[in-house]
Design an enzyme around this catalytic site. Structure first.
Site, PDB file in Angstrom:
ATOM      1  N   GLU A   1       0.815  -1.261   0.115  1.00 31.60           N
ATOM      2  CA  GLU A   1      -0.126   0.005  -0.033  1.00 31.60           C
ATOM      3  C   GLU A   1       0.943   1.374   0.146  1.00 31.60           C
ATOM      4  OE1 GLU A   1      -3.292   0.252   2.810  1.00 31.60           O
ATOM      5  OE2 GLU A   1      -3.994  -1.803   2.421  1.00 31.60           O
ATOM      6  N   HIS A   2       0.376   2.236  -0.704  1.00 25.65           N
ATOM      7  CA  HIS A   2       0.903   3.539  -0.603  1.00 25.65           C
ATOM      8  C   HIS A   2       2.155   3.767  -1.356  1.00 25.65           C
ATOM      9  CE1 HIS A   2      -2.435   4.604   2.104  1.00 25.65           C
ATOM     10  NE2 HIS A   2      -1.931   3.514   2.951  1.00 25.65           N
ATOM     11  N   ARG A   3       2.446   2.634  -2.217  1.00 24.23           N
ATOM     12  CA  ARG A   3       3.675   2.539  -2.985  1.00 24.23           C
ATOM     13  C   ARG A   3       4.717   2.198  -1.936  1.00 24.23           C
ATOM     14  NH1 ARG A   3       3.142   2.560  -7.806  1.00 24.23           N
ATOM     15  NH2 ARG A   3       5.118   3.247  -8.658  1.00 24.23           N
ATOM     16  N   LEU A   4       4.894   1.610  -0.884  1.00 26.39           N
ATOM     17  CA  LEU A   4       5.846   1.283   0.032  1.00 26.39           C
ATOM     18  C   LEU A   4       6.133  -0.139  -0.293  1.00 26.39           C
ATOM     19  CD1 LEU A   4       4.387   3.138   3.253  1.00 26.39           C
ATOM     20  CD2 LEU A   4       5.968   4.050   1.492  1.00 26.39           C
ATOM     21  N   HIS A   5       6.603  -0.407  -1.583  1.00 33.52           N
ATOM     22  CA  HIS A   5       6.933  -1.817  -1.923  1.00 33.52           C
ATOM     23  C   HIS A   5       7.770  -2.560  -1.353  1.00 33.52           C
ATOM     24  CE1 HIS A   5       4.033  -0.359  -4.884  1.00 33.52           C
ATOM     25  NE2 HIS A   5       4.943   0.115  -5.556  1.00 33.52           N
TER      26      HIS A   5
END
Length: 191
Positions: free
Chosen positions: A168-172
Site C-alpha cells: 500500500e501507498h507504494r511502499l513496496h
C-alpha cells in the site's frame, strides 16, 4: 537467508494457482552487439537451480541477439498476486537431447508451425505462411514430426534476482539476491 530458487518456486506455485492464463509467461530482454535492446514475451518451459529454460527458432531476432551478446534479463509479472520477479544472467544453449525431449511434448500443430515459420523474417502475406504450414502437414503426414535443426532452447543461468511485492501507498518490498563468489548474497532495495 532464503535461497532465491526456493523463493522463486514458492511464488511460481502461487502464480500457477491464481493466474488464469500463462502463469509461465515471461518477458525476455536481450541486446545485440551494439547494445540495442529488444524485449518480447516467451514461455518458461523448465527451471531449477541450473537456470530458466525457454525455446525459440534459432533464426529469430532473439537468437541473433543471444549469439552476439549471451546475456539477458527475464521478468515475471503476476498482476493477481501483485508481484514480479526480475532475473538477470548468462545464456547458453540446451543440449540437443533436452530440446528433442521438449519438442516431442508440443502439439503436432506447434511442431509443424516450427517447420513452417521463418520467425522474425519479413512475410509478404499471411497466406504464404498458411501455405507453408499446409505443406508441412503433407510432408510429415502419417509420421512423427522431428525437431527442426533451426529450433532449440536456451537456459538463463542467473546471477541476480529481484523479488518485488506491491504494498500500500507504494511502499513496496524489494528483495535482491546477487551471486558473489559462488554464494548468494541477499539484501533489500528502497521501493
Amino acid at each position: 537467508m532464503t535461497d532465491p530458487f526456493t523463493l522463486f518456486e514458492r511464488w511460481f506455485t502461487q502464480a500457477r494457482e491464481t493466474e488464469l492464463n500463462d502463469s509461465n509467461a515471461m518477458t525476455i530482454a536481450t541486446a545485440d552487439a551494439n547494445g540495442q535492446p529488444a524485449a518480447r514475451m516467451v514461455l518458461l518451459k523448465g527451471h531449477g537451480p541450473d537456470g530458466f529454460v525457454f525455446y525459440t527458432n534459432q533464426q529469430s531476432r532473439k537468437a541473433s541477439d543471444i549469439a552476439q551478446n549471451p546475456r539477458a534479463a527475464i521478468l515475471f509479472h503476476w498482476k493477481s498476486l501483485r508481484r514480479q520477479i526480475r532475473i538477470e544472467g548468462s545464456l547458453s544453449s540446451v543440449t540437443d537431447d533436452v530440446a528433442d525431449a521438449y519438442f516431442a511434448t508440443r502439439s503436432r500443430d506447434s511442431q509443424l508451425g516450427a517447420w513452417a515459420s521463418d520467425q522474425s523474417q519479413p512475410l509478404d502475406r499471411r497466406e504464404t505462411f498458411e501455405g507453408r504450414f499446409e505443406a508441412m502437414k503433407e510432408k510429415f503426414a502419417g509420421g512423427d514430426v522431428p525437431r527442426p535443426p533451426h529450433w532449440s532452447g536456451y537456459r538463463l543461468e542467473p546471477h541476480r534476482f529481484e523479488f518485488w511485492q506491491d504494498r500500500e501507498h507504494r511502499l513496496h518490498e524489494r528483495r535482491v539476491f546477487v551471486r558473489e563468489n559462488g554464494q548468494w548474497a541477499e539484501g533489500l532495495l528502497y521501493p
